[in-house]
Design an enzyme around this catalytic site. Sequence first.
Site, PDB file in Angstrom:
ATOM      1  CB  SER A 204      -1.006   0.105   1.272  1.00  0.00           C
ATOM      2  OG  SER A 204      -1.481   1.477   1.324  1.00  0.00           O
TER       3      SER A 204
ATOM      4  CG  HIS B 257      -3.918  -1.519  -1.452  1.00  0.00           C
ATOM      5  ND1 HIS B 257      -5.034  -2.278  -1.906  1.00  0.00           N
ATOM      6  CD2 HIS B 257      -4.206  -0.791  -0.689  1.00  0.00           C
ATOM      7  CE1 HIS B 257      -6.034  -1.901  -1.261  1.00  0.00           C
ATOM      8  NE2 HIS B 257      -5.525  -1.197  -0.299  1.00  0.00           N
TER       9      HIS B 257
ATOM     10  CG  ASP C 235      -5.255   2.392   0.825  1.00  0.00           C
ATOM     11  OD1 ASP C 235      -6.160   1.828   0.779  1.00  0.00           O
ATOM     12  OD2 ASP C 235      -3.955   2.267   0.982  1.00  0.00           O
TER      13      ASP C 235
ATOM     14  CG  MET D 278      -8.416   7.157   2.040  1.00  0.00           C
ATOM     15  SD  MET D 278      -7.400   7.324   3.580  1.00  0.00           S
ATOM     16  CE  MET D 278      -6.681   5.890   3.594  1.00  0.00           C
TER      17      MET D 278
ATOM     18  CG  HIS E 293      -9.138   0.088  -0.542  1.00  0.00           C
ATOM     19  ND1 HIS E 293      -8.739   0.132   0.894  1.00  0.00           N
ATOM     20  CD2 HIS E 293     -10.501  -0.101  -0.286  1.00  0.00           C
ATOM     21  CE1 HIS E 293      -9.373  -0.146   1.575  1.00  0.00           C
ATOM     22  NE2 HIS E 293     -10.581   0.226   1.049  1.00  0.00           N
TER      23      HIS E 293
ATOM     24  CG  MET F 253     -11.438   3.276   2.119  1.00  0.00           C
ATOM     25  SD  MET F 253      -9.706   3.145   2.620  1.00  0.00           S
ATOM     26  CE  MET F 253      -8.686   3.422   1.621  1.00  0.00           C
TER      27      MET F 253
ATOM     28  CG  MET G 124     -11.483  -2.560   5.224  1.00  0.00           C
ATOM     29  SD  MET G 124      -9.963  -2.227   4.443  1.00  0.00           S
ATOM     30  CE  MET G 124      -9.073  -1.405   5.781  1.00  0.00           C
TER      31      MET G 124
ATOM     32  CG  ASP H 172      -6.003  -2.715   3.181  1.00  0.00           C
ATOM     33  OD1 ASP H 172      -5.043  -2.407   3.766  1.00  0.00           O
ATOM     34  OD2 ASP H 172      -6.554  -1.816   2.521  1.00  0.00           O
TER      35      ASP H 172
HETATM   36  C1  DX5 Z   1      -6.152   1.788   5.658  1.00  0.00           C
HETATM   37  C2  DX5 Z   1      -5.981   1.427   4.190  1.00  0.00           C
HETATM   38  C3  DX5 Z   1      -4.677   0.397   4.081  1.00  0.00           C
HETATM   39  C4  DX5 Z   1      -3.654   1.051   4.783  1.00  0.00           C
HETATM   40  C5  DX5 Z   1      -2.674  -0.296   5.356  1.00  0.00           C
HETATM   41  O1  DX5 Z   1      -7.478   2.502   5.555  1.00  0.00           O
HETATM   42  O2  DX5 Z   1      -6.971   0.866   3.282  1.00  0.00           O
HETATM   43  O3  DX5 Z   1      -4.345   0.027   2.826  1.00  0.00           O
HETATM   44  O4  DX5 Z   1      -2.587   1.647   3.860  1.00  0.00           O
HETATM   45  O5  DX5 Z   1      -1.563   0.041   5.976  1.00  0.00           O
HETATM   46  P1  DX5 Z   1      -0.919  -0.724   7.309  1.00  0.00           P
HETATM   47  O6  DX5 Z   1      -0.472  -1.737   6.371  1.00  0.00           O
HETATM   48  O7  DX5 Z   1       0.289   0.184   7.484  1.00  0.00           O
HETATM   49  O8  DX5 Z   1      -2.112  -0.845   8.139  1.00  0.00           O
HETATM   50 ZN    ZN Z   2      -6.418   0.012   1.506  1.00  0.00          ZN
END
Ligand code: DX5
Ligand code: ZN
Length: 221
Positions: free
Chosen positions: A7, A32, A34, A36, A65, A67, A136, A174
């Site tokens: 990620s 990956h 993320d 948001m 991903h 969010m 998650m 994740d």
């Molecule tokens: C959290 C993200 C993850 C995050 C994971 O909301 O979806 O992908 O980056 O990071 P670690 O492995 O540090 O928990």
């Molecule tokens: Zn993620």
Amino acid sequence: MIILSPSLLAADFKHLEQEIRAVDQAGAQYIHLDVMDGDFVPNISFGMPVIQSLRSCTGRVFDVHMMVREPIRYISDMKQCGADIFTVHAEACAHLDYTLREIRRAGLKVGVALNPSTPAVMIREVLGLADMVLIMTVNPGFGGQEMIGYTLDKVREVRRICDQKGLSMDIQVDGGVTLQNVTRFLEAGANVIVTGSAVFGGDAAANTARFLKLFEEFEKK
Ligand code: DX5
Ligand code: ZN
């Protein structure tokens, strides 16, 4: 096959290209990403322009991903920016069935995600529309959190439901996954492993190699 999806949220944002190249060359199969929106989750990360500009750094699978509330709005934009997998939260879609069909229609791989508190049955009816379930293992929004133990049961449960339905689903976990605990997720039935801090928190290439070696050993067992 077990897949590593580092990620980028935990990477050094000043040097994203080098960070991606490091994990790519070390053998990570996915990247990956993320996304948001500051609404579905209490944080804002990056979106289309960043993903588009990173596309030329690697040929690896872009595992996006979302969010984001009502991510259906961004399917075609993300496709154009080079996304390969488009994962949406069941909690963020008013019409989950329709959203998953639209992702497929756009030519993207379909992922459906569940927050820790959301039960597996929430997606039972739509499993046949997805390629991957993202479970998650922390509350989404931030990297570097500790994994929530009970989510392991949900991994087992989703794997069991998929087996019952005869679906060979990818199950992604994740949040809070480390070299120390990853085997527990693999044993529970996960096969796509997201990890942020445990890769980018140190030497990203070396950490990637460590995860991949562990996967190889697990698969030999
Ligand atoms: C959290 C993200 C993850 C995050 C994971 O909301 O979806 O992908 O980056 O990071 P670690 O492995 O540090 O928990
Ligand atoms: Zn993620």
